[in-house]
Structures are given as C-alpha cells and as structure tokens.
Design a protein around this motif. Sequence first.
Motif, short mmCIF file in Angstrom:
data_model
loop_
_atom_site.label_atom_id
_atom_site.label_comp_id
_atom_site.label_asym_id
_atom_site.label_seq_id
_atom_site.Cartn_x
_atom_site.Cartn_y
_atom_site.Cartn_z
N TRP A 7 -36.56 38.22 61.52
CA TRP A 7 -36.47 38.38 62.98
C TRP A 7 -37.84 38.21 63.65
O TRP A 7 -38.20 38.94 64.57
CB TRP A 7 -35.91 39.75 63.35
CG TRP A 7 -34.51 40.02 62.91
CD1 TRP A 7 -33.68 39.19 62.18
CD2 TRP A 7 -33.75 41.21 63.14
NE1 TRP A 7 -32.47 39.80 61.95
CE2 TRP A 7 -32.48 41.04 62.53
CE3 TRP A 7 -34.03 42.39 63.80
CZ2 TRP A 7 -31.50 42.01 62.57
CZ3 TRP A 7 -33.05 43.38 63.85
CH2 TRP A 7 -31.81 43.19 63.24
N ALA A 8 -38.64 37.27 63.16
CA ALA A 8 -39.99 37.01 63.71
C ALA A 8 -40.87 38.25 63.65
O ALA A 8 -41.80 38.40 64.43
CB ALA A 8 -39.89 36.49 65.14
N GLY A 9 -40.58 39.15 62.72
CA GLY A 9 -41.39 40.34 62.53
C GLY A 9 -40.74 41.62 63.00
O GLY A 9 -41.23 42.71 62.71
N ALA A 10 -39.61 41.54 63.70
CA ALA A 10 -38.97 42.75 64.22
C ALA A 10 -38.19 43.49 63.13
O ALA A 10 -37.92 44.69 63.27
CB ALA A 10 -38.02 42.40 65.37
N GLN A 11 -37.86 42.80 62.06
CA GLN A 11 -37.19 43.44 60.92
C GLN A 11 -38.06 43.20 59.68
O GLN A 11 -38.41 42.07 59.37
CB GLN A 11 -35.80 42.84 60.71
CG GLN A 11 -35.04 43.41 59.52
CD GLN A 11 -33.58 43.00 59.50
OE1 GLN A 11 -32.70 43.77 59.86
NE2 GLN A 11 -33.28 41.77 59.10
N PRO B 245 -32.78 37.93 67.13
CA PRO B 245 -33.65 38.03 68.31
C PRO B 245 -33.37 36.97 69.37
O PRO B 245 -33.71 37.16 70.54
CB PRO B 245 -35.06 37.86 67.73
CG PRO B 245 -34.93 38.15 66.27
CD PRO B 245 -33.56 37.69 65.90
N LEU C 63 -47.57 35.84 62.53
CA LEU C 63 -47.11 36.69 63.64
C LEU C 63 -47.74 36.26 64.96
O LEU C 63 -47.09 36.28 66.01
CB LEU C 63 -47.45 38.15 63.33
CG LEU C 63 -46.59 38.80 62.23
CD1 LEU C 63 -47.13 40.18 61.88
CD2 LEU C 63 -45.13 38.89 62.65
N SER D 10 -37.03 48.57 61.22
CA SER D 10 -36.84 47.93 62.52
C SER D 10 -37.98 48.37 63.42
O SER D 10 -38.15 49.56 63.67
CB SER D 10 -35.49 48.34 63.13
OG SER D 10 -35.31 47.73 64.39
N ILE E 67 -41.17 43.75 68.12
CA ILE E 67 -41.50 42.41 67.64
C ILE E 67 -43.00 42.16 67.67
O ILE E 67 -43.51 41.27 66.98
CB ILE E 67 -40.73 41.35 68.46
CG1 ILE E 67 -40.64 40.04 67.67
CG2 ILE E 67 -41.37 41.15 69.84
CD1 ILE E 67 -39.60 39.08 68.19
N ASN E 68 -43.73 42.95 68.46
CA ASN E 68 -45.19 42.78 68.55
C ASN E 68 -45.94 43.81 67.70
O ASN E 68 -47.11 44.10 67.96
CB ASN E 68 -45.65 42.88 70.01
CG ASN E 68 -45.32 44.23 70.63
OD1 ASN E 68 -44.60 45.04 70.03
ND2 ASN E 68 -45.85 44.49 71.83
N ALA F 99 -45.58 34.85 68.19
CA ALA F 99 -45.72 35.42 69.54
C ALA F 99 -46.04 34.32 70.55
O ALA F 99 -45.51 34.32 71.68
CB ALA F 99 -46.80 36.49 69.54
N GLY G 168 -42.97 32.09 71.02
CA GLY G 168 -41.92 32.79 71.75
C GLY G 168 -42.01 32.65 73.25
O GLY G 168 -41.03 32.89 73.97
#
Length: 357
Positions: A285-289, A117, A195, A267, A270-271, A199, A202
């Motif tokens: 991936w900070a939650g994206a994966q 990411p 999470l 996948s 991210i949010n 956010a 980020g």
Amino acid sequence: MVAAQQFPGCDASAALLEQVNQALVSATPLRIQGGNSKAFLGRPVSGEVLDSRAHRGIVSYDPTELVVTVRAGTPLTELEAALDAAGQMLTCEAPHFGAAATVGGMLAVGLSGPRRPWSGAVRDMVLGTRLITGHGKHLRFGGEVMKNVAGYDLSRLLAGSYGCLGLITEVSLKVLPKPRACLSLSLQLDCATALTKLAEWGQQPLPISAASHSGGVLQLRLEGGEGSVAAARERLGGEQLDSGYWADLNEQRLDFFADPRPLWRLSVPINAGVLSLPGEQLLDWAGAQRWLKSDADAASIRAIASAAGGHASCFTTGVCDSPFQPLAAPLLRYHRQLKAQLDPKGIFNPGRLYAQL
C-alpha cells in the motif's frame, strides 16, 4: 437499459434464521463459518457452528448499473468469475486465503488487497446488506443503487466486524470496469528512497494501482488506458515484473511469508517513513501497510506502530491473547454499546475480536 441478470442459487435464509432463534432461546453461542479460509484471524471462538455456505448465489447483477447483489455463502471465486465475464471487478481486491473463501467472509474480515490506497477498501464497495441480528430478525440496511445513501454507515460497520454483530446474509456491492491496460515494474531502490519517490509520484497523475517494497526492490503496478500506462512505463523505467506477483503478495504466497516467525500486519499513515522494526519487513500500500516477520513481543511491536500513528495485528495463531491491538477505553465502550444493540445476548462469535466482546 439491460435488465439485471438472475443467477441460480439457494436461499437458505429461513433455515439460518431458525437456527439463530433456537440459539437465542437456549443461549447457545454461535460460531459463524463460511469457507473457513480466515479462521486463523482473531481469537478462537467456541460455539455451535452456523454455516452460511448453503445460502449462496448471485441475486442480481446489472453490469450497466455497476451493482451486484450476492448471498453471503457464495464462493468469492464464483462472484469474481461472473464479474470478469462482464469485464468488471471488485476494486478492493480482497484476499482469499483459500479456494473456499466466501463473499460473507470477505466482508466480515474487511481485508483489502494491493489496490486499496487508490481504489478503496471493502467497506467502500458496500451499498447495502441483509443481516440476521441477535433479536432474531432478518433486516435490510442500505440499498442496491449508488445514489441510495440510507443505511450506509451500518452496512459498512459490518466490514471488519468478524461476525460479532450478526450473520450477514446478503450484500450489494459497487463494481467497476477492469482497466484496459496493466503493466508491472520493479526498480532497484532502498526503502527510504522508495518511500520518498512514492510520496512524490502520489502528487502526480501517474496510473499507479499498487506499490510494494522488499529486499531493496520497489514493485509497481500501472493500470489505466494504454497510452497513460505506456507513458508512465517510459518515465519510470525499471524492469518488467510478472503481473502474478500481486496475487502472490495478496494471498501471502511470496517467500517472505514462508519465514517461520510470527506474522504481523501494521497499518500506519502513508507518510510514516522508514520504521525501525525488529524483524524482516515487506511494505505494501505504498507504505501504509507493513508486513513484519518477527519474534519480538506484542507490546514492543505495538509501541512502534502506535508511535507512528498506527496499530498492529498478529496474523499468527496463539502468539498473543489479543491478535488485534487493544482498544482505548472510549472505543471499547462504543464497541460494547454497538454489540449490545445488535446482539444483546452475545451469541454471535463471542470474543472473536476482543475478549470483552
């Protein structure tokens, strides 16, 4: 300017092209194989083996230009060692899944590691490629400098194509300097709080380059200048984490992956927030994966992923007929048209991605 370095290797492109042309004449399907480290991904393929490993070696590498051109059969470890010696790296942090992994396999599956990411995917590193197509031609797409934009789209389409569009013989990649400082942390946080914090962070100038969560623990990697890493360490708190954790996560060596249940990769945006999934999760991936160990059926898992705006792929052989989430009709049509343009006789890895291809 320092001249581009030349490395020993072997140009076996003529032999590979001859094998492809013979297969075209006899209408023989070809199963493209490098180190075979990622053979478990996708659908099984029947056909004559087309082995790329003889076609190996770094063609040119100019550290001052941040570009390396390498043959597809080159071991990924060999490329990474050459870059490391110059203080540089592939920022996509592609997983190996075995010591024999090749550069061509890295590009063909298009998988990226924990840094994804923040630093981009495999396809974002690609400047140009050479490809043997289903027309029996050896073509070059793109270039070897970052300012050359011609052919970007087709070269990047090869990332994640699983060999279905042709045989990748060469790729030019963008590389970057390794960070001066690196530190990993672990913080005791539940999933929802982690999470939320990710956010929030980020939106701030924090040198985070990896973030995962499992078992009530958030793992972070900080990379950059010594001052920025130290300042972030003081602000975020937590306990220091062994930096080897990220390689173990990337290569699926953590205890989480030893669970005998099928492994799924989701996948999602991210949010996406906390997802109620049937099984045990590990967030990357900070939650994206999201990695999922579950006995649930494919339809149930994919319905949850789709509702969150994402998709799910199965990383365990034999669990379902379509390891990759089925395509909507318009997308499948585009895939078929692209396949027909580059591989009209359908000899390259038939059915590896989808039965219809």
